[in-house]
Design a protein around this motif. Sequence first.
Motif, PDB file in Angstrom:
ATOM      1  N   ARG A   2      71.219  41.961 -14.356  1.00  0.00           N
ATOM      2  CA  ARG A   2      72.417  42.318 -15.104  1.00  0.00           C
ATOM      3  C   ARG A   2      72.151  42.053 -16.586  1.00  0.00           C
ATOM      4  NH1 ARG A   2      78.426  39.649 -14.090  1.00  0.00           N
ATOM      5  NH2 ARG A   2      79.603  41.606 -14.170  1.00  0.00           N
ATOM      6  N   GLY A   4      73.489  42.354 -20.662  1.00  0.00           N
ATOM      7  CA  GLY A   4      74.581  42.546 -21.601  1.00  0.00           C
ATOM      8  C   GLY A   4      74.104  43.298 -22.824  1.00  0.00           C
ATOM      9  N   ILE A  29      76.820  45.092 -18.833  1.00  0.00           N
ATOM     10  CA  ILE A  29      78.114  44.767 -19.442  1.00  0.00           C
ATOM     11  C   ILE A  29      78.000  45.155 -20.909  1.00  0.00           C
ATOM     12  CG2 ILE A  29      79.815  43.008 -19.955  1.00  0.00           C
ATOM     13  CD1 ILE A  29      78.733  41.353 -17.678  1.00  0.00           C
ATOM     14  N   THR A  31      79.743  45.659 -24.790  1.00  0.00           N
ATOM     15  CA  THR A  31      80.816  45.244 -25.680  1.00  0.00           C
ATOM     16  C   THR A  31      80.525  45.716 -27.092  1.00  0.00           C
ATOM     17  OG1 THR A  31      82.236  43.384 -26.291  1.00  0.00           O
ATOM     18  CG2 THR A  31      79.869  42.986 -26.341  1.00  0.00           C
ATOM     19  N   GLU A  47      79.387  51.831 -15.965  1.00  0.00           N
ATOM     20  CA  GLU A  47      79.129  50.413 -16.163  1.00  0.00           C
ATOM     21  C   GLU A  47      80.423  49.696 -16.548  1.00  0.00           C
ATOM     22  OE1 GLU A  47      76.345  49.298 -15.293  1.00  0.00           O
ATOM     23  OE2 GLU A  47      74.876  50.896 -15.510  1.00  0.00           O
ATOM     24  N   THR A  48      80.318  48.412 -16.876  1.00  0.00           N
ATOM     25  CA  THR A  48      81.484  47.585 -17.181  1.00  0.00           C
ATOM     26  C   THR A  48      81.570  47.320 -18.675  1.00  0.00           C
ATOM     27  OG1 THR A  48      81.320  46.486 -15.033  1.00  0.00           O
ATOM     28  CG2 THR A  48      82.605  45.363 -16.735  1.00  0.00           C
ATOM     29  N   ALA A  50      83.289  44.929 -21.696  1.00  0.00           N
ATOM     30  CA  ALA A  50      83.894  43.623 -21.923  1.00  0.00           C
ATOM     31  C   ALA A  50      84.686  43.666 -23.226  1.00  0.00           C
ATOM     32  CB  ALA A  50      82.822  42.540 -21.997  1.00  0.00           C
ATOM     33  N   ILE A  56      80.473  38.464 -22.373  1.00  0.00           N
ATOM     34  CA  ILE A  56      79.065  38.687 -22.027  1.00  0.00           C
ATOM     35  C   ILE A  56      78.452  37.388 -21.523  1.00  0.00           C
ATOM     36  CG2 ILE A  56      76.762  39.182 -22.977  1.00  0.00           C
ATOM     37  CD1 ILE A  56      78.246  41.718 -22.819  1.00  0.00           C
ATOM     38  N   TRP A  59      80.750  35.849 -18.250  1.00  0.00           N
ATOM     39  CA  TRP A  59      80.648  36.533 -16.968  1.00  0.00           C
ATOM     40  C   TRP A  59      79.254  36.403 -16.356  1.00  0.00           C
ATOM     41  CZ3 TRP A  59      83.443  41.792 -18.349  1.00  0.00           C
ATOM     42  CH2 TRP A  59      84.793  41.513 -18.588  1.00  0.00           C
TER      43      TRP A  59
END
Length: 338
Positions: A2, A4, A29, A31, A47-48, A50, A56, A59
Amino acid sequence: MRIGVIGTGRIGTIHANTLSRHREVGSLILTDTDPARAQAVANRLGETAAPSVDEIFRWGVDAVVITTATSAHAELIGRAARSGLPVFCEKPIALDLPGTLHALAEVESAGTVLQMGFQRRFDAGYAGAREAVRSGRLGRLHTVRAMTCDQSPPPPEWLPLSGGLFRDTLIHDFDVLRWVTGREVMDVYGTGSDAGPAMFREHGDVDTGAAVLTLSDGTLATATATRLNGAGYDVRMELAGERDTVVVGLDDRTPLASTEPTGPPPADKPWSGFLERFGPAYEAELCAFVEVVRGERANPCDGREALQALRVAEACEISRRERRQVRLTEVPDRLLTP
């Protein structure tokens, strides 16, 4: 795995696209200071997003990619280092030497990984030039000519954030010069012209610059750059030795016209910018970062490499201001203690 991604502007979106497709990356993730922009990219990639950088780290991620404005790089590098996370960061670490050195100190204290985004190290042409030098094909190298020419200038609001032509543009040439030749820069003489648009003069910058560099084995190098190359985006490096000469960046899209009757015709579709010219290299450097995080390869461009390129740029800026030759020993490579 995963990852960020902090910053979803132009280059951040490209890196997110690459990582989202990578078979070893399970999720991202994303942002950005503009949450709506991060959400839009996340939606498109599945995707996700934030709401802020804090998530970042809260999580939980296995690595961080930093593509924010330069002013945020050093703080984010330090935060990731304190969290024990490997980092990929677009150049530069910071716009000044003290900020760079402090961030590097945090990385080294934490024992974490910092890979810098000098994508030319992953370009096939520069890799071929490196091999030509290292194999002895060129014989004794005596002259190197490097150049970076942007087709059009950046927006005026970018100039006070960029660090100037030597730190923002020519720093790529300084890094790849060391990487290709395996030599260090010993001294420089830098100069520049602000005869173009007034915005460069207003911000104390230049639109065109040049540097003469002496390498550790006596090889002479020149590096030039301009923001105003109307013919197209032109990035080249010529390496001349006693046996042979090679050139990087000469192909059917090089924005170069010959005045010779039998010369090659001008490019039908010249390169328009760095994202187009170095697309495969940008993808390759992120794939290399995934391998570094997985422990499958050594770091191909750590923070100390970025520091050396910045020191050359700093020396050129001193030389431009003071109109004199500057030795690299005048630019510190470590934090100075009282």
